[in-house]
Write an enzyme that holds these catalytic residues in place. Structure first.
Site, PDB file in Angstrom:
ATOM      1  CG  HIS A 101      -1.892  -0.736   1.777  1.00  0.00           C
ATOM      2  ND1 HIS A 101      -0.822  -2.037   1.789  1.00  0.00           N
ATOM      3  CD2 HIS A 101      -3.291  -1.421   1.310  1.00  0.00           C
ATOM      4  CE1 HIS A 101      -2.701  -2.621   2.881  1.00  0.00           C
ATOM      5  NE2 HIS A 101      -3.545  -2.391   1.955  1.00  0.00           N
ATOM      6  CG  ASP A 104       1.308  -1.407   3.261  1.00  0.00           C
ATOM      7  OD1 ASP A 104       1.198  -0.193   4.220  1.00  0.00           O
ATOM      8  OD2 ASP A 104       1.843  -1.919   2.316  1.00  0.00           O
TER       9      ASP A 104
HETATM   10  C1  XUL Z   1      -7.128  -6.688   4.560  1.00  0.00           C
HETATM   11  C2  XUL Z   1      -6.995  -6.945   3.651  1.00  0.00           C
HETATM   12  C3  XUL Z   1      -5.961  -6.039   2.641  1.00  0.00           C
HETATM   13  C4  XUL Z   1      -6.821  -5.993   1.447  1.00  0.00           C
HETATM   14  C5  XUL Z   1      -4.739  -5.198   0.316  1.00  0.00           C
HETATM   15  O1  XUL Z   1      -8.317  -6.875   5.171  1.00  0.00           O
HETATM   16  O2  XUL Z   1      -6.789  -7.579   3.392  1.00  0.00           O
HETATM   17  O3  XUL Z   1      -4.823  -6.591   3.052  1.00  0.00           O
HETATM   18  O4  XUL Z   1      -5.408  -7.118   0.902  1.00  0.00           O
HETATM   19  O5  XUL Z   1      -5.489  -3.831   0.898  1.00  0.00           O
END
Ligand code: XUL
Ligand code: CO
Length: 436
Positions: A101, A104
């Site tokens: 992300h 992150d």
């Molecule tokens: C949340 C989840 C996230 C997504 C990416 O439950 O799975 O980590 O994969 O935003």
């Protein structure tokens, strides 16, 4: 260059007889199974958020894990050290992909311009590390759920200003994903959902969510990003009701809003079980609707009703997952992303390696089991036999639309009570055990 995981060397395949906990016993990257190497089939990715940023906190207590790359005076230095450590980890583990992300990899600054500047700086480093190591980006994404501005959602927020802010964030995250050669981009619903209908205009929120995704599709075209867009279903957490509830509701939403040609699904095991489905159910539903895109590999806990995001070790799950994926031609440009974190008490950096090695071995076994199930053809044969009545006679005439209700009435009046057959579930389950 500083080593962040000095205890661990490159993880090698040593075979099932090995008792070295830092070796693969089943995952042999170059071994060919059904015409492709294991690495090509499995396309493992390490996720940045859990593996490097999750330090063991839970709602009852703070971080438990101490990491050398976090030990720097300023946040940007921590971000740089973490990126270096991450690529050392990917390389030592031998995975070919990673996922992240935006938030992150670089901390937010005082305003959006400063935040984006910080991201660019870290992306410079990520780009050079990708070039040095050959590790590629499976998909990028945006975190539009942690900051308090997103307390009522991002694109489904009642405030158009928050919608606009989320758009800026996705725009930038798509740009950096594109720059890093990302093979996909994931939209997980974050806080796109609601707590109570008393304060929610659901129709408007769904329209806004779809409008937002259309803007993303337009921007994808504008910048020439040709990665795959994914929606990641999840029924609840953090909101009581997430709009992207499960594969079925995502499919309906994408069809309603004319988005179905632009997206596939990123199916996560623990999200499937939160929706009271099995992981194979979600995969199969996605596959039969042409929506099988990528997988977030993890598992939940039967006794806990939340998203525990544990590492996948269940061989039934990995076998049935790979059985569905192989029968649907594999999942490039998707892959198996370990959206999983080690337990709060697993505090050592070594535990990160044990967790990933275990997950990779479990999927390698799943792959081999599934390949054998396909080669033997016993399960396919059993299903074919069960539906054989549709191949000829009245079955074929129904399927090809040659009969109406009156014809069917005439048919039953002539032939009488239908003959029944056993579903043979226990026999099939016994057969499956022979492959595990
Ligand atoms: C949340 C989840 C996230 C997504 C990416 O439950 O799975 O980590 O994969 O935003
Ligand atoms: Co996920």
């Amino acid at each position: 260059m500083k080593e962040w995981f000095p205890n661990v060397q490159k993880i090698a395949y040593e075979g099932p007889e090995s008792d070295n906990p830092f070796a693969f016993k089943h995952y042999n990257a170059d071994e060919v199974v059904m015409g492709r190497t294991m690495a090509e089939h499995l396309r493992f990715a390490v996720c940045y958020w859990h593996t490097f940023k999750n330090l063991g906190s839970d709602p009852f207590g703070g971080d438990t894990m101490i990491r050398s790359y976090n030990d720097a005076r300023n946040e940007m230095k921590v971000a740089e050290n973490t990126m270096q450590a991450a690529f050392e980890f990917f390389t030592k583990l031998g995975v070919h992909f990673w996922c992240f992300h935006d938030r992150d990899i670089a901390p937010e600054g005082d305003d959006l311009a400063e935040t984006n500047k910080r991201l660019d700086k870290i992306v410079d480093l990520a780009e050079s590390l990708q070039n040095d190591t050959g590790v590629k980006l499976l998909w990028g994404t945006t975190n539009a759920f942690t900051h308090r501005r997103f307390l009522a959602g991002a694109s489904t927020n009642p405030s158009p200003d928050v919608f606009a802010y989320a758009a800026c964030q996705v725009k930038k995250a798509m740009e950096i994903t594109h720059r890093l050669g990302g093979q996909g981009y994931t939209f997980w619903g974050g806080r796109e959902g609601y707590e109570t209908l008393l304060n929610t205009d659901m129709a408007r929120e769904l329209d806004h969510l779809a409008g937002f995704l259309h803007l993303a599709v337009d921007y994808k075209e504008e910048i020439g990003f040709d990665g795959q867009f994914y929606i990641e279903p999840k029924p609840k957490e953090p909101t009581k009701h997430q709009y992207d509830f499960d594969a079925g509701s995502c499919h309906a939403f994408l069809q309603n809003y004319d988005l179905v040609d632009h997206f596939k699904l990123n199916i996560e095991a623990n999200h499937a079980t939160l929706a009271a489905h099995t992981f194979p159910h979600e995969l199969e539903y996605a596959a039969l609707n042409g929506l099988l895109g990528s997988v977030d590999a993890n598992r939940g806990d039967m006794l806990l009703g939340w998203d525990t995001d544990q590492f996948p070790t269940d061989l039934y799950d990995t076998t049935l997952t790979m059985y569905i994926i192989l029968r649907n031609g594999g999942f490039s440009p998707g892959g198996l992303n370990f959206d999983a974190h080690i337990r709060r008490q697993s505090i050592d950096p070594d535990d990160l390696f044990h967790a990933h090695i275990g997950g990779m071995d479990a999927f390698a076994r799943g792959l081999k089991n599934a390949a054998k199930m396909i080669a033997d053809g016993k399960f396919e044969g059993a299903v074919r036999k069960r539906y054989a009545g549709w191949e000829t006679g009245i079955g074929a005439r129904i399927e090809t639309g040659q009969v109406g209700f009156a014809d069917l009435e005439k048919y039953i009046l002539e032939t009488g009570e239908p003959e029944l057959q056993s579903g043979r579930q226990e026999l099939l389950e016994n057969m499956l055990n022979e492959y595990i």
